[in-house]
Scaffold this active site. Structure first.
Site, PDB file in Angstrom:
ATOM      1  N   ASP A  28      -2.409   5.333  10.000  1.00 44.74           N
ATOM      2  CA  ASP A  28      -1.251   5.938   9.322  1.00 44.74           C
ATOM      3  C   ASP A  28      -0.714   7.096  10.164  1.00 44.74           C
ATOM      4  OD1 ASP A  28       0.659   6.565   7.453  1.00 44.74           O
ATOM      5  OD2 ASP A  28      -0.705   7.719   6.175  1.00 44.74           O
ATOM      6  N   ASP A  61      -5.524   5.300   4.964  1.00 44.17           N
ATOM      7  CA  ASP A  61      -5.286   5.949   6.260  1.00 44.17           C
ATOM      8  C   ASP A  61      -5.546   5.015   7.441  1.00 44.17           C
ATOM      9  OD1 ASP A  61      -4.655   8.436   5.064  1.00 44.17           O
ATOM     10  OD2 ASP A  61      -6.782   8.874   4.806  1.00 44.17           O
ATOM     11  N   GLU A 112      -9.871   5.247   3.388  1.00 44.72           N
ATOM     12  CA  GLU A 112      -9.237   6.507   2.992  1.00 44.72           C
ATOM     13  C   GLU A 112     -10.102   7.636   3.554  1.00 44.72           C
ATOM     14  OE1 GLU A 112      -6.542   9.171   1.345  1.00 44.72           O
ATOM     15  OE2 GLU A 112      -6.367   6.984   1.386  1.00 44.72           O
ATOM     16  N   ARG A 113      -9.520   8.442   4.434  1.00 48.42           N
ATOM     17  CA  ARG A 113     -10.274   9.507   5.104  1.00 48.42           C
ATOM     18  C   ARG A 113     -10.084  10.823   4.358  1.00 48.42           C
ATOM     19  NH1 ARG A 113      -8.144  12.066  10.653  1.00 48.42           N
ATOM     20  NH2 ARG A 113      -9.848  13.472  11.162  1.00 48.42           N
ATOM     21  N   GLU A 143      -1.947  10.658   9.911  1.00 44.25           N
ATOM     22  CA  GLU A 143      -3.209  11.026  10.546  1.00 44.25           C
ATOM     23  C   GLU A 143      -3.024  11.509  11.980  1.00 44.25           C
ATOM     24  OE1 GLU A 143      -6.338  11.037   9.053  1.00 44.25           O
ATOM     25  OE2 GLU A 143      -5.025  10.866   7.313  1.00 44.25           O
TER      26      GLU A 143
END
Length: 627
Positions: free
Chosen positions: A339, A374, A405-406, A342
């Protein structure tokens, strides 16, 4: 009462003549010239003539006409030039509010109206066609989209979809664009360089011509009776089921007439591959076919190796045609999608460090906008560049079932406080991918300086894994995150290297959660995947929502009411109206408060409980402010 009075009252009052006959004559000449050349500006001139006829005051020059409707700078400049030429020929004192001798009166119907002349010409052309005459203006053609244009592809796709047994009779926009792309030389989503139009622009013309109807929200597209008849003829011409092209032309010759006239020296013939008079498609030049994803519901007629013209396509297209809905082993590569959030904004140094680490590890990745998550992985088709084409054709992309998902600990803390944490988990569950992963950075020491206690953050992480069923991966810093993404990319590359991937549609088939359970239990990955375009479109945060979806989001604002509990309530009461109706049917207040308490939710099938049931009742049934 005198006998003459009723006659005088019944007579039609004569309209006053136009006080600007010279301007009116010039505009009429301009309109007639444009009509003879087949230019659409004739209609602009006609509107200007109508405005001038209604204006009761004399004009001294064309600039004064700018106050009238449909008089722009262009028309006024032309009239001024004609006026100056008129003064040079007839002297500066020449009258401009009267016509020269011998000129036809400007108020006549044949000078100032397009409709009667069109009817006369239509009748004349009809007589010529019946009598077999050849010269002059030919019979007007019906609207037939140009071969391999956007309108042509949309009509054929809707027709073929309607012929599938058990079809729903309509198509959504994204589904229609995907299925129609291989029938069109232009992209339905990306305009050409220097142009603002795509192949989708022609759909407005199809709707205007009453060939396609658009209903509902999200939009559903289907064929009208006229569109179905035209699509049948296009399909027949496509496969040569009629008596060749001449038979098609003869059939089209007997169809209804177009409102606009066209000049030609020969008889009136409609060729099904003739040019489209749509203004949008005239501005679009044909380019090489652009490869886009096609779903499993591919029409059987496309399984041969020939193109729409009946000629074999290039070797690449021919080899892919029999497997248009799937990706064979060796024809695709696994690509990590990052993404763009990021890599930009916030702590720029730390985000650039992630990119540098991925590059250092030799990971094949692409930065793009992801509407949920992400990181994810796609299987992208390998496409060879086309000689003479600026851009290589876009390869098809199928999304693998893994999405990450980070979360840094400070971001996790903020998302819990503002409610994003629960909403993100809810959207990840509904995105259509079966393997959601939470990547948590800086566990332990970083949590000591945040606004929430470390125990609260640790409990949220454990709940994500145990209650929500997400896989949670804990790392210490950005470098370890990049290492994990690198290992996952190599693992998925090996996992899918000998697999045939099939495209499925969530709109038609749902999420398909039970289709590949047996193979997954045996250690094989799911090979029924959704396209990236459909995944990203379905994950839009602020897209149009149904009443059921808004009701679910309302319920999830209640403290302690998770997504599983909201889903369980929706199984029994899918709208607020149905819930309020159920409350009205209860005999007492105590029964209303316990209405939802016995509803079971989640894998363990626990009861919702009386406390949460009472809270929902108070929210929807209490008059005034809640205490």
């Amino acid at each position: 009462m005198p006998s003459s009075e009723p006659v005088r009252l019944g007579r039609k009052r004569a309209l006053p003549s136009c006080p600007n006959p010279l301007f009116l004559t010039w505009l009429t000449e301009l309109r007639d010239e444009a009509r003879e050349k087949g230019l659409k500006i004739q209609y602009t001139y006609q509107k200007a003539i109508s405005s001038l006829n209604k204006y009761p005051l004399p004009l001294q020059n064309a600039k004064e006409a700018k106050i009238l409707q449909n008089f722009g700078d262009g028309i006024c400049k032309i009239l001024d030039e004609k006026l100056q030429r008129y003064y040079r020929d007839n002297g500066p004192e020449a009258p401009i509010h009267s016509l020269p001798k011998g000129a036809p009166p400007p108020g006549r119907q044949d000078n100032n109206s397009l409709a009667p002349s069109r009817k006369k010409n239509a009748a004349g052309d009809q007589g010529k066609d019946k009598g077999g005459g050849g010269g002059g203006k030919r019979k007007k053609r019906e609207y037939v989209p140009q071969k391999r244009s956007g309108g042509y592809a949309v009509l054929l796709t809707l027709y073929r979809q309607s012929q599938i047994p058990g079809s729903k009779g309509y198509m959504f926009k994204m589904e229609l664009q995907t299925e129609a792309q291989h029938l069109c030389d232009k992209s339905f989503t990306v305009p050409d360089l220097g142009s603002k139009y795509t192949a989708w622009s022609s759909v407005s013309t199809l709707i205007q011509k009453n060939l396609v109807i658009k209903t509902h929200n999200p939009a559903r597209y289907s064929l009208t009776e006229e569109g179905l008849a035209l699509a049948e003829r296009l399909e027949s011409a496509e496969h040569g089921t009629k008596d060749g092209p001449e038979g098609d032309r003869e059939e089209a010759r007997s169809e209804g007439e177009e409102d606009e006239e066209e000049e030609a020296g020969g008889p009136g013939v409609v060729d099904l591959t003739g040019s489209d008079d749509d203004e949008d498609e005239k501005e679009e030049e044909r380019i090489h076919p652009e490869e886009v994803l096609t779903c499993v519901t591919q029409p059987r007629s496309e399984a041969d190796g020939t193109g729409l013209s009946g000629k074999p396509q290039n070797s690449q297209a021919t080899s892919r045609k029999p497997n248009a809905g799937c990706l064979l082993p060796g024809t695709y590569e696994i690509l990590l999608c990052v993404d763009f959030i990021e890599t930009t904004g916030g702590s720029h140094h730390r985000k650039q460090e992630l990119v540098k680490e991925l590059q250092r590890n030799g990971v094949n990745f692409d930065v793009r906008k992801l509407n949920v998550g992400d990181f994810l992985w796609v299987a992208r088709e390998k496409v060879a560049p086309v000689p003479g084409q600026l851009r290589a054709p876009a390869g098809r992309e199928l999304v693998l079932d893994y999405i990450i998902e980070r979360k840094r600990m400070d971001d996790l803390c903020g998302s819990i406080i503002d409610g994003r944490f629960r909403e993100q988990k809810f959207r990840l569950k509904r995105c259509g991918l079966r393997r959601p992963v939470y990547l948590v950075e800086e566990c332990g020491t970083a949590a000591s300086h945040l606004s929430l206690p470390e125990t609260t953050l640790q409990q949220a992480i454990v709940n994500t894994q145990v209650v929500d069923g997400f896989f949670v991966k804990r790392v210490q810093d950005v470098r370890e995150s990049a290492a994990y993404l690198t290992v996952m990319t190599r693992y998925l590359t090996k996992l899918y290297q000998n697999r045939t991937l099939i495209c499925r549609s969530r709109e038609l088939e749902g999420d398909g959660e039970g289709t590949d359970e047996e193979e997954e239990e045996r250690g094989y990955p799911s090979c029924s995947l959704i396209s990236f375009a459909e995944f990203n479109h379905g994950a839009v945060k602020n897209k149009c929502q149904t009443v059921r979806e808004v009701f679910a989001r309302q319920l999830m604002q209640i403290s302690g009411l998770s997504g599983d509990k909201a889903a369980a309530i929706l199984e029994h009461y899918n709208t607020p109206h149905s819930l309020l109706t159920a409350y009205e049917q209860c005999a007492s207040e105590a029964e209303k408060e316990k209405l939802l308490s016995s509803i079971r939710y989640g894998k363990l099938k626990r009861n919702l409980g009386p406390a949460l049931s009472r809270t929902v009742y108070q929210l929807y049934c209490t008059q005034g402010a809640l205490s």
